[in-house]
Design a protein around this motif. Sequence first.
Motif, PDB file in Angstrom:
ATOM      1  N   GLU A  60       0.809  -1.092  -0.081  1.00  0.00           N
ATOM      2  CA  GLU A  60      -0.024  -0.067   0.009  1.00  0.00           C
ATOM      3  C   GLU A  60       0.932   1.095   0.044  1.00  0.00           C
ATOM      4  O   GLU A  60       0.599   2.278  -0.674  1.00  0.00           O
ATOM      5  N   LYS A  61       2.039   1.055   0.811  1.00  0.00           N
ATOM      6  CA  LYS A  61       2.794   2.363   0.877  1.00  0.00           C
ATOM      7  C   LYS A  61       3.445   2.577  -0.508  1.00  0.00           C
ATOM      8  O   LYS A  61       3.708   3.631  -0.784  1.00  0.00           O
ATOM      9  N   PRO A  64       0.364   3.633  -3.720  1.00  0.00           N
ATOM     10  CA  PRO A  64      -0.683   4.274  -3.182  1.00  0.00           C
ATOM     11  C   PRO A  64      -1.821   4.477  -4.194  1.00  0.00           C
ATOM     12  O   PRO A  64      -3.029   4.412  -3.588  1.00  0.00           O
ATOM     13  N   ASN A  65      -1.530   4.787  -5.434  1.00  0.00           N
ATOM     14  CA  ASN A  65      -2.641   5.246  -6.287  1.00  0.00           C
ATOM     15  C   ASN A  65      -3.500   3.990  -6.919  1.00  0.00           C
ATOM     16  O   ASN A  65      -4.496   4.100  -6.657  1.00  0.00           O
ATOM     17  N   THR A  66      -2.764   3.081  -7.087  1.00  0.00           N
ATOM     18  CA  THR A  66      -3.499   1.669  -7.616  1.00  0.00           C
ATOM     19  C   THR A  66      -4.047   1.185  -6.571  1.00  0.00           C
ATOM     20  O   THR A  66      -5.162   0.628  -6.894  1.00  0.00           O
ATOM     21  N   VAL A  67      -3.562   1.109  -5.382  1.00  0.00           N
ATOM     22  CA  VAL A  67      -4.194   0.378  -4.183  1.00  0.00           C
ATOM     23  C   VAL A  67      -5.511   1.224  -3.917  1.00  0.00           C
ATOM     24  O   VAL A  67      -6.601   0.765  -3.378  1.00  0.00           O
ATOM     25  N   LYS A  68      -5.344   2.537  -3.784  1.00  0.00           N
ATOM     26  CA  LYS A  68      -6.566   3.634  -3.405  1.00  0.00           C
ATOM     27  C   LYS A  68      -7.499   3.225  -4.525  1.00  0.00           C
ATOM     28  O   LYS A  68      -8.840   3.199  -4.026  1.00  0.00           O
ATOM     29  N   ALA A  69      -7.137   3.296  -5.844  1.00  0.00           N
ATOM     30  CA  ALA A  69      -8.319   3.246  -6.774  1.00  0.00           C
ATOM     31  C   ALA A  69      -9.124   2.049  -6.803  1.00  0.00           C
ATOM     32  O   ALA A  69     -10.250   2.023  -7.108  1.00  0.00           O
ATOM     33  N   ALA A  71      -9.128  -0.540  -4.445  1.00  0.00           N
ATOM     34  CA  ALA A  71      -9.210  -1.007  -2.707  1.00  0.00           C
ATOM     35  C   ALA A  71      -9.011  -2.808  -2.764  1.00  0.00           C
ATOM     36  O   ALA A  71      -9.542  -3.284  -2.058  1.00  0.00           O
ATOM     37  N   GLU A 199       1.200   1.779 -11.358  1.00  0.00           N
ATOM     38  CA  GLU A 199       1.383   2.806 -10.605  1.00  0.00           C
ATOM     39  C   GLU A 199       2.469   3.776 -10.981  1.00  0.00           C
ATOM     40  O   GLU A 199       2.166   5.160 -10.612  1.00  0.00           O
TER      41      GLU A 199
END
Length: 569
Positions: A60-61, A64-69, A71, A199
């Motif tokens: 996640e660290k 950040p972008n692809t994990v946030k998008a 979930a 990412e």
Amino acid sequence: MSTLNDLLIQTESHRSIFENEVRKLPLPVCKAFGSADKPTPVAFVNTDKVLGTKDAATVEKNFPNTVKASANTVLKAGGASTAAVSGKRVAVLFSGGPAAGGHNVLCGIKRMLGDKNTVFGVRGGPAGLLKGKLFEVTEADVKSILNTGGFDFLGSDRTKIKTPEQFEMVKKTCVDNNLDAIVIVGGDDSNTNAAILAEFLYTGVKADGSGVQVIGAPKTIDGDLQIRGLLPISFGFDTATRIYAEMVGNILQDTASSLKYWHFIKLMGRSASHVTIEVALQTKPAFTLISEEIAEKKISLATIVDQIAKTVIARYRNKAIKHGVVLVPEGLIEFIPEMNALIAELNDALAHHATEFAAQPEAGRAAFIQSKLSADNGRLLGSLPAYVVKMLLADRDSHGNLQVSLIPTEQLLIDMTRDRIKQLDAEVPFNTQNHFLGYEGRCGAPTLFDAAYCYNLGLTAGALILEGKTGYMASINGLTTGGEPLAVPLPGLLNVERRHGKDEFVIEKALVKLDSPAMKYFESRREAWAADDLFASPGPRQLWGTAARQIPISVALNDQASTLEFKIG
Ligand code: FBP
């Protein structure tokens, strides 16, 4: 009037009678896509499946972008798309070893994107992406490559995109060609690359600050990119195993006809034994080695040889059978505990003493490196035949791996089994032949299953692009129940692994699990197959008729399917 010569000349350049017919083969598509020729773009909705490995926090660290998008949530097709997308520019590349069906992935993408968007092929794999070797793919190309084997239309290579300079080169290719998306068709390493690129290219590529989408598609004949319940198998596995199973079946028929040979057959599949267990399930030979079982049960080389020798002896003494087939997975050597320890120490020693080693005369190299090993490993190396030592000391591949396909494990087993039989029961006849089935299976015309599966994977990848998704791998699940297009979030598959002294993100190879239904079934039958000739000959792969609709037996068992027949649509 045309002569036979004229007709024959017309079959050149992929125009054999078979290739012409196979291009017309109708392909079933998942209900969500409607028709094969003019597929419907679909929207994607969340399922209740959220992915994540033990390293999810680190992932996640770093993503950040692809994990946030995403979930990390798996998506499924959820009705027709409402977006009317045009003007997208999408590049498709093949990465790693070839696998049957790759052309159909490209065809599916092209058909899904339709004539209002542009699809480019990348020549020569990731290296071609770095250099910007792109060309436009046309509908005429689709008609010409549909259902044909190999990767020759685009080519492929094994370049790993990992340095900052390489990432910048990819960005430059995107900018120069005004790309909106890239599809990477590859195995575990290539889909890891797809996750990293997704990412990296998430924002800030184009003048307006937007990014480039990256989608993966699961390829490898090795079958080691599979996720129970989400991704039944990588494409190319079915075609390769059917080709090998046909050949093994033919050899088995020969053994029972000529009544004199034991054939030791090494089967391709770099690490995992999926190919080997599938071919065993299809052909039921006398003896099959499964690397993962050998590693997990810590079975030594001497014990393996002892077991084979005792099988040979028992078949002769109990049933007067002087023949049989032994299947050997390509990667076996690295799974035998003492060999694994030897290879690990050898890798270090060769790396540490590279210059001195290279300066040795050819004949002195083995002794030189032996002197750098621990006593046990030195002794083991000294006990191996020269033809194995030579390959253990050969150059590593571009990823630093031992080139296992070059090690004649099948010959080593033959030689050691012969010695063991002499010790145990010298009267038992043991005449042998050896084979390596590998490249024969990777590029044959795809089976109907691979052809349909790949076309649907391409449709899924194309639909994900039209929906603006990035950082997913296309999948088709439910292969015996109609087929369900899925999007698997790539960051949810990443682990952190120490490779070459550095922490790296990787999608772990899926090895054969000893408690899997396929392994359990194999275990329940292998003694019977060893005791007597119960083999089956599955014959050549079929594209028309009942036998054409079969999925791999191990996939059906592991999916707990109630049939071997695939049903898409
Ligand atoms: P991928 O995992 O890239 O699909 O390659 C699979 C494979 O065919 C292995 O089974 C085999 O060990 C290897 O490629 C051989 O590689 P090469 O083509 O470089 O000889």
